[in-house]
Scaffold this active site. Structure first.
Site, PDB file in Angstrom:
ATOM      1  N   LYS A  86     192.879 -35.880  53.965  1.00 53.57           N
ATOM      2  CA  LYS A  86     193.223 -35.229  55.229  1.00 53.57           C
ATOM      3  C   LYS A  86     192.625 -36.061  56.364  1.00 53.57           C
ATOM      4  CE  LYS A  86     192.790 -30.724  55.588  1.00 53.57           C
ATOM      5  NZ  LYS A  86     192.195 -29.367  55.788  1.00 53.57           N
ATOM      6  N   GLY A  96     200.621 -31.273  60.437  1.00 50.69           N
ATOM      7  CA  GLY A  96     200.674 -30.109  61.311  1.00 50.69           C
ATOM      8  C   GLY A  96     199.587 -30.225  62.352  1.00 50.69           C
ATOM      9  N   GLY A  97     199.231 -29.079  62.961  1.00 53.68           N
ATOM     10  CA  GLY A  97     198.188 -29.087  63.969  1.00 53.68           C
ATOM     11  C   GLY A  97     196.849 -29.534  63.419  1.00 53.68           C
ATOM     12  N   GLY A 107     196.363 -32.077  61.489  1.00 54.38           N
ATOM     13  CA  GLY A 107     196.353 -33.507  61.228  1.00 54.38           C
ATOM     14  C   GLY A 107     197.371 -33.850  60.157  1.00 54.38           C
ATOM     15  N   VAL A 145     197.965 -34.902  55.936  1.00 48.97           N
ATOM     16  CA  VAL A 145     197.452 -35.014  54.575  1.00 48.97           C
ATOM     17  C   VAL A 145     198.253 -36.096  53.866  1.00 48.97           C
ATOM     18  CG1 VAL A 145     197.050 -33.860  52.384  1.00 48.97           C
ATOM     19  CG2 VAL A 145     196.736 -32.602  54.514  1.00 48.97           C
ATOM     20  N   ASP A 173     190.755 -16.951  56.121  1.00 52.39           N
ATOM     21  CA  ASP A 173     192.169 -17.297  56.308  1.00 52.39           C
ATOM     22  C   ASP A 173     192.918 -17.268  54.982  1.00 52.39           C
ATOM     23  OD1 ASP A 173     194.332 -17.869  57.941  1.00 52.39           O
ATOM     24  OD2 ASP A 173     194.004 -20.042  57.914  1.00 52.39           O
TER      25      ASP A 173
END
Length: 404
Positions: free
Chosen positions: A40, A20-21, A23, A25, A138
């Protein structure tokens, strides 16, 4: 970066787990200690120092390194490497195999005892982070993974935007908003620093979704969500014991001062709700014993009161709820009310088949009892279960056992 690349002379990349944004995994193998790990990786894109994403990765290491808790993902190593002519930063973590809480909720609401256990583990993880002066910022279902046998263990992930104490950092400027819009506390929308109670607000959003299958705020636009979080009270979560619904609404209070004090207080209240649900089974066992001891009329009264509580705790179509309805029918029979017993069993049978299957012992017992009870001459009234359970039980078609 591709499968087969070795980072730091020890981490062999096997295959992608997600991207995803943030990077990519990877599943990887650590040659030095002989174990599977997750790595990651973030490309620097030619930016000096790697840019904001790499700053967030380094922040994740800074935050997680001092934290050691069974419900928080473990960071094992960090480094930088060159691959394919580019510079990468990488973070090595324990490899977790399991779905995210978001995936579990999307597949169907779990029963309340399991959800309460997951909620307590989430609170333990955040309590440990808060004790280490770390605010997650988050908390959301996508950042909660369920691992181990039967997905029993919660792991909190992604501390990449975490905040240490109330200090702002290179990721946050005055008046900016950082985090996930659906789980962002009102004060965070105003650009204020994260606090323990802003994390707890996010926990309230997560628990609302986990317990009900729906979200407290449902606007499809960011502006709409901001308005709802800032100004609109959430609807009271339906189908929960009163104390649990009260807790969720307290977590979602607009004023942080009106929310619970800390994660441990929330965990204690979730534990109390779980204890109350366990007590249901003991009360049902006591009622059953009353019927066995010749106090069937007393058992009928107790079970009629208990069934709605089972429906709230486990769902109206859950086997435990239906078993308690079956106990009521048996108690009615022992009390001499054969017509009511027959009619309740006749309505319970298709619901039991749908929930448990044709060959389940409870279903076979219902059929056996129906076969030996006399059918009421006047037939059976409709919807005996609905008022007991608070709502109808879905089942595939009716089974006519009344002779009408």
């Amino acid at each position: 970066m591709r499968a087969g690349t070795v980072l730091g002379g020890r981490y062999l990349l096997i295959g992608e787990l997600g991207r995803g944004g943030f990077g990519v995994v990877w599943e990887a193998y650590d040659h030095r200690v002989g174990r599977q790990v997750a790595v990651k990786t973030l490309r620097h894109h030619g930016v000096a120092g790697g840019g904001t994403d790499v700053i967030r990765l380094r922040r994740e290491v800074e935050v997680l390194a001092p934290l050691s808790h069974p419900n928080i993902v473990v960071v094992l190593d960090v480094g930088e490497a060159d691959a394919d002519g580019e510079r990468f930063s990488y973070l090595v973590m324990e490899l977790l195999n399991g779905p995210t809480l978001a995936a579990v909720i999307a597949a169907g609401r779990p029963d309340l005892p399991r959800a309460l256990d997951w909620g307590q583990q989430l609170c333990r993880a955040l309590g440990a982070a808060h004790a280490g002066r770390v605010i997650h910022r988050d908390v959301k279902p996508e950042n909660i993974m369920l691992v181990g046998p039967d997905h029993a263990v919660v792991k909190v992930l992604d501390f990449g935007i975490a905040q240490i104490d109330d200090n702002r950092d290179g990721l946050t400027t005055e008046g900016s908003v950082i985090g996930s819009a659906r789980y962002l506390a009102p004060e965070r929308w105003r650009g204020e620093p994260g606090t323990v109670r802003s994390d707890l607000y996010a926990v309230g959003c997560v628990l609302y979704e986990l317990f009900t299958g729906g979200r407290p705020f449902t606007s499809t636009s960011q502006v709409g969500l901001m308005t709802q979080h800032l100004d609109e009270p959430p609807p009271r979560p339906a189908g929960l014991p009163a104390g649990l619904a009260d807790l969720v609404l307290e977590l979602l209070a607009k004023d942080p001062a009106d929310r619970p004090t800390d994660a441990e207080e929330v965990r204690r209240r979730l534990a109390a709700a779980a204890d109350g649900i366990r007590a249901l089974r003991r009360r049902a066992d006591d009622a059953w014993q009353a019927a066995a001891d010749g106090r069937a009329a007393q058992a009928v009264v107790r079970l009629r009161a208990l069934i709605p509580e089972f429906a709230l705790a486990f769902g109206p179509a859950d086997g435990r709820t239906l078993r308690t309805c079956h106990d009521l029918a048996v108690s009615l029979e022992r009390a001499g009310d054969l017509g009511q017993a027959y009619c309740l069993l006749a309505e319970l049978l298709p619901a039991g088949v749908a929930a448990l299957g044709e060959e389940h012992p409870d279903v076979r017992d219902i059929r056996h009892r129906l076969d030996r009870l006399p059918r009421p001459a006047a037939g059976c009234p409709a919807d005996l279960l609905a008022p007991l359970l608070g709502r109808p039980v879905p089942h595939p078609g009716a089974v006519n056992r009344t002779g009408s």
